[in-house]
Design a protein around this motif. Structure first.
Motif, PDB file in Angstrom:
ATOM      1  N   PHE A 109      74.712  47.314   3.763  1.00 39.11           N
ATOM      2  CA  PHE A 109      76.048  47.696   4.188  1.00 39.11           C
ATOM      3  C   PHE A 109      75.964  48.336   5.567  1.00 39.11           C
ATOM      4  CE2 PHE A 109      76.082  48.301  -0.503  1.00 39.11           C
ATOM      5  CZ  PHE A 109      76.977  47.292  -0.825  1.00 39.11           C
ATOM      6  N   ASN A 110      76.456  47.612   6.579  1.00 42.96           N
ATOM      7  CA  ASN A 110      76.435  48.137   7.934  1.00 42.96           C
ATOM      8  C   ASN A 110      75.000  48.532   8.285  1.00 42.96           C
ATOM      9  OD1 ASN A 110      77.256  49.055  10.417  1.00 42.96           O
ATOM     10  ND2 ASN A 110      78.847  50.403   9.670  1.00 42.96           N
ATOM     11  N   LYS A 111      74.741  49.822   8.547  1.00 36.40           N
ATOM     12  CA  LYS A 111      73.404  50.251   8.941  1.00 36.40           C
ATOM     13  C   LYS A 111      72.615  50.874   7.796  1.00 36.40           C
ATOM     14  CE  LYS A 111      74.832  51.120  13.721  1.00 36.40           C
ATOM     15  NZ  LYS A 111      74.937  52.139  14.796  1.00 36.40           N
ATOM     16  N   ILE A 112      73.140  50.797   6.578  1.00 43.64           N
ATOM     17  CA  ILE A 112      72.445  51.388   5.437  1.00 43.64           C
ATOM     18  C   ILE A 112      72.189  50.329   4.371  1.00 43.64           C
ATOM     19  CG2 ILE A 112      73.513  53.641   5.880  1.00 43.64           C
ATOM     20  CD1 ILE A 112      75.322  53.103   3.446  1.00 43.64           C
ATOM     21  N   SER A 113      71.314  50.648   3.443  1.00 48.10           N
ATOM     22  CA  SER A 113      71.027  49.721   2.358  1.00 48.10           C
ATOM     23  C   SER A 113      70.804  50.496   1.072  1.00 48.10           C
ATOM     24  CB  SER A 113      69.787  48.875   2.685  1.00 48.10           C
ATOM     25  OG  SER A 113      68.637  49.699   2.763  1.00 48.10           O
ATOM     26  N   CYS A 114      70.858  49.779  -0.047  1.00 49.18           N
ATOM     27  CA  CYS A 114      70.587  50.386  -1.348  1.00 49.18           C
ATOM     28  C   CYS A 114      69.961  49.345  -2.258  1.00 49.18           C
ATOM     29  CB  CYS A 114      71.879  50.937  -1.970  1.00 49.18           C
ATOM     30  SG  CYS A 114      73.078  49.665  -2.413  1.00 49.18           S
ATOM     31  N   LYS A 115      69.399  49.838  -3.345  1.00 53.79           N
ATOM     32  CA  LYS A 115      68.799  48.952  -4.341  1.00 53.79           C
ATOM     33  C   LYS A 115      69.534  49.097  -5.656  1.00 53.79           C
ATOM     34  CE  LYS A 115      64.306  47.614  -6.278  1.00 53.79           C
ATOM     35  NZ  LYS A 115      62.855  47.902  -6.287  1.00 53.79           N
ATOM     36  N   VAL A 116      69.840  47.974  -6.294  1.00 49.72           N
ATOM     37  CA  VAL A 116      70.485  47.984  -7.608  1.00 49.72           C
ATOM     38  C   VAL A 116      69.412  48.307  -8.637  1.00 49.72           C
ATOM     39  CG1 VAL A 116      71.834  46.674  -9.276  1.00 49.72           C
ATOM     40  CG2 VAL A 116      72.117  46.236  -6.818  1.00 49.72           C
ATOM     41  N   ILE A 117      69.593  49.396  -9.390  1.00 55.51           N
ATOM     42  CA  ILE A 117      68.539  49.787 -10.328  1.00 55.51           C
ATOM     43  C   ILE A 117      68.965  49.701 -11.791  1.00 55.51           C
ATOM     44  CG2 ILE A 117      67.423  51.278  -8.647  1.00 55.51           C
ATOM     45  CD1 ILE A 117      68.595  53.668 -10.169  1.00 55.51           C
ATOM     46  N   GLU A 118      70.275  49.583 -12.066  1.00 57.58           N
ATOM     47  CA  GLU A 118      70.706  49.523 -13.469  1.00 57.58           C
ATOM     48  C   GLU A 118      72.007  48.747 -13.588  1.00 57.58           C
ATOM     49  OE1 GLU A 118      71.948  52.579 -17.101  1.00 57.58           O
ATOM     50  OE2 GLU A 118      70.604  53.276 -15.506  1.00 57.58           O
ATOM     51  N   HIS A 119      72.095  47.942 -14.645  1.00 59.67           N
ATOM     52  CA  HIS A 119      73.286  47.153 -14.961  1.00 59.67           C
ATOM     53  C   HIS A 119      74.049  47.913 -16.053  1.00 59.67           C
ATOM     54  CE1 HIS A 119      74.996  42.877 -15.739  1.00 59.67           C
ATOM     55  NE2 HIS A 119      75.814  43.781 -16.229  1.00 59.67           N
ATOM     56  N   ARG A 125      77.339  49.056 -11.604  1.00 62.43           N
ATOM     57  CA  ARG A 125      75.904  49.134 -11.395  1.00 62.43           C
ATOM     58  C   ARG A 125      75.552  50.542 -10.911  1.00 62.43           C
ATOM     59  NH1 ARG A 125      77.176  44.942 -13.175  1.00 62.43           N
ATOM     60  NH2 ARG A 125      76.517  42.822 -12.606  1.00 62.43           N
ATOM     61  N   ILE A 126      74.297  50.925 -11.087  1.00 61.37           N
ATOM     62  CA  ILE A 126      73.765  52.142 -10.472  1.00 61.37           C
ATOM     63  C   ILE A 126      73.050  51.717  -9.202  1.00 61.37           C
ATOM     64  CG2 ILE A 126      72.319  54.177 -10.726  1.00 61.37           C
ATOM     65  CD1 ILE A 126      74.695  54.093 -12.638  1.00 61.37           C
ATOM     66  N   LEU A 127      73.462  52.300  -8.084  1.00 58.42           N
ATOM     67  CA  LEU A 127      72.879  51.969  -6.786  1.00 58.42           C
ATOM     68  C   LEU A 127      72.054  53.146  -6.284  1.00 58.42           C
ATOM     69  CD1 LEU A 127      76.025  50.393  -5.042  1.00 58.42           C
ATOM     70  CD2 LEU A 127      74.342  49.283  -6.541  1.00 58.42           C
ATOM     71  N   ASP A 128      70.891  52.861  -5.754  1.00 63.28           N
ATOM     72  CA  ASP A 128      70.000  53.892  -5.209  1.00 63.28           C
ATOM     73  C   ASP A 128      69.944  53.749  -3.691  1.00 63.28           C
ATOM     74  OD1 ASP A 128      68.106  55.746  -4.610  1.00 63.28           O
ATOM     75  OD2 ASP A 128      66.519  54.898  -5.853  1.00 63.28           O
ATOM     76  N   PHE A 129      70.531  54.731  -2.999  1.00 64.89           N
ATOM     77  CA  PHE A 129      70.534  54.726  -1.548  1.00 64.89           C
ATOM     78  C   PHE A 129      69.338  55.481  -0.974  1.00 64.89           C
ATOM     79  CE2 PHE A 129      74.894  53.660  -2.490  1.00 64.89           C
ATOM     80  CZ  PHE A 129      75.262  52.790  -1.480  1.00 64.89           C
ATOM     81  N   GLY A 130      68.438  55.940  -1.839  1.00 60.79           N
ATOM     82  CA  GLY A 130      67.229  56.598  -1.385  1.00 60.79           C
ATOM     83  C   GLY A 130      67.515  57.846  -0.569  1.00 60.79           C
TER      84      GLY A 130
END
Length: 336
Positions: A109-119, A125-130
């Motif tokens: 997303f734009n200049k950031i990212s995340c990982k989908v960790i749970e359905h 979903r649970i998203l992890d933006f670290g």
């Protein structure tokens, strides 16, 4: 009771696409429950109906830029609407297309990212933006404007109340959009007691009722908070039989939730999934300021519980006949 009992036909051109400027120039339909009558006014004239000693209660939650537009690593377009902060870099979010976004996917997303960790379910979903900060997440987002509003507002502040403070809502508590600082000051000078509570409006406000019967619907959960000082003023007004005028269904749900838990209005915070529909006995709300709501919605059911289904549907027919503007950016009604 059938959900279809709360249906009505609304011409599409009456769905407001832009807010009134100035805010208090919107129209106001006054609904009198005792005389079963209507009066057509302008919102700035609401002070004619508020009296010294009344307590005006407003939801001061501020909308966060929760809508993120981006893509998967494959380049496929995705969308996420943040619905709940879970701690650390974790957020719960509604994602689209839900069938295509799976645990392990990386979303950009734009200049950031995340990982989908749970359905969680079909769309959550649970998203992890670290290590990405909450501020950077919000900078990457847009306000989650309702789907029936076709254009993103030129001034995003028009989708915030002038008194919004604590961030947390996905959608605006829209009944409060009509108030200006000047109007609130006039009410205070009239000895109307202006008080603020908080309920963070969730994404469930956009979700349709899918069950055929009213009692088959499961209400969404939302966080609320009322300070002890505000609660004390409200309870004093309640025991002294002074009017509590709730601005918006979110304020109603907050106050009614607290009385349902404690038997009176006390300082409290937590989550509520209270679902108010006919028949319901209101314990903390004497008058209600609210917008015109979607057909078959839980909000229409709440105002029907407050004023009676037949009176509300009659008022909506009157509003349509007089070409009132509906939904989030639309006109308002005062139910006495």
């Amino acid at each position: 009771m059938k959900v279809s009992d709360y249906d009505f036909e609304l011409p599409e051109e009456l769905i407001a696409q832009k807010p009134a400027i100035p805010r208090d120039s919107s129209r106001l339909l006054v609904i009198d429950r005792e005389t079963y009558s209507f009066e057509h006014r302008v919102f700035a004239e609401i002070e004619d109906f508020l009296h010294p000693g009344d307590v005006l209660v407003l939801n001061n939650s501020r909308v966060i830029p929760a809508r993120l537009l981006g893509k998967k690593e494959t380049g496929a377009k995705v969308e996420a609407v943040l619905t709940e902060k879970l701690g650390g870099g974790l957020w719960k979010a509604i994602v689209r297309p839900g069938s295509k976004i799976k645990p392990g996917n990386v979303l950009l997303f734009n200049k950031i990212s995340c990982k989908v960790i749970e359905h969680c379910d079909d769309s959550s979903r649970i998203l992890d933006f670290g290590s990405v900060t909450d501020e950077d997440v919000k900078k990457a987002g847009l306000l989650a404007i309702p789907p029936y509003v076709k254009y993103y507002p030129d001034n995003p502040e028009s989708y915030q109340t002038v008194y919004s403070r604590p961030e947390g809502s996905v959608a605006a508590p829209t009944a409060g959009l009509h108030f200006t600082d000047t109007l609130l000051e006039r009410l205070r000078k009239k000895d109307v007691d202006v008080q603020f509570i908080t309920l963070h409006v969730g994404i469930g406000t956009f979700r349709p009722v899918k069950s055929e019967t009213v009692d088959g619907h499961k209400m969404h959960n939302e966080f609320f908070s009322v300070s002890s000082e505000v609660a004390e003023r409200l309870e004093r007004a309640r025991t002294e039989k002074r009017r509590i005028v709730a601005v918006g269904t979110t304020t109603v749900r907050t106050l009614e939730s607290i009385v349902a838990r404690h038997g009176c209005i006390v300082g409290d915070s937590g989550h509520t999934d209270i679902f108010i529909y006919p028949p319901y006995t209101f314990k903390a709300t004497d008058s209600l300021i609210t917008n015109f709501h979607l057909p078959r919605s839980t909000l229409l059911m709440l105002v029907s519980a407050f004023a009676g289904r037949e009176l509300i549907l009659s008022a909506y027919r009157e509003a349509i006949l007089k070409r009132y503007r509906f939904f989030s950016f639309g006109d308002a009604c005062l139910i006495l």
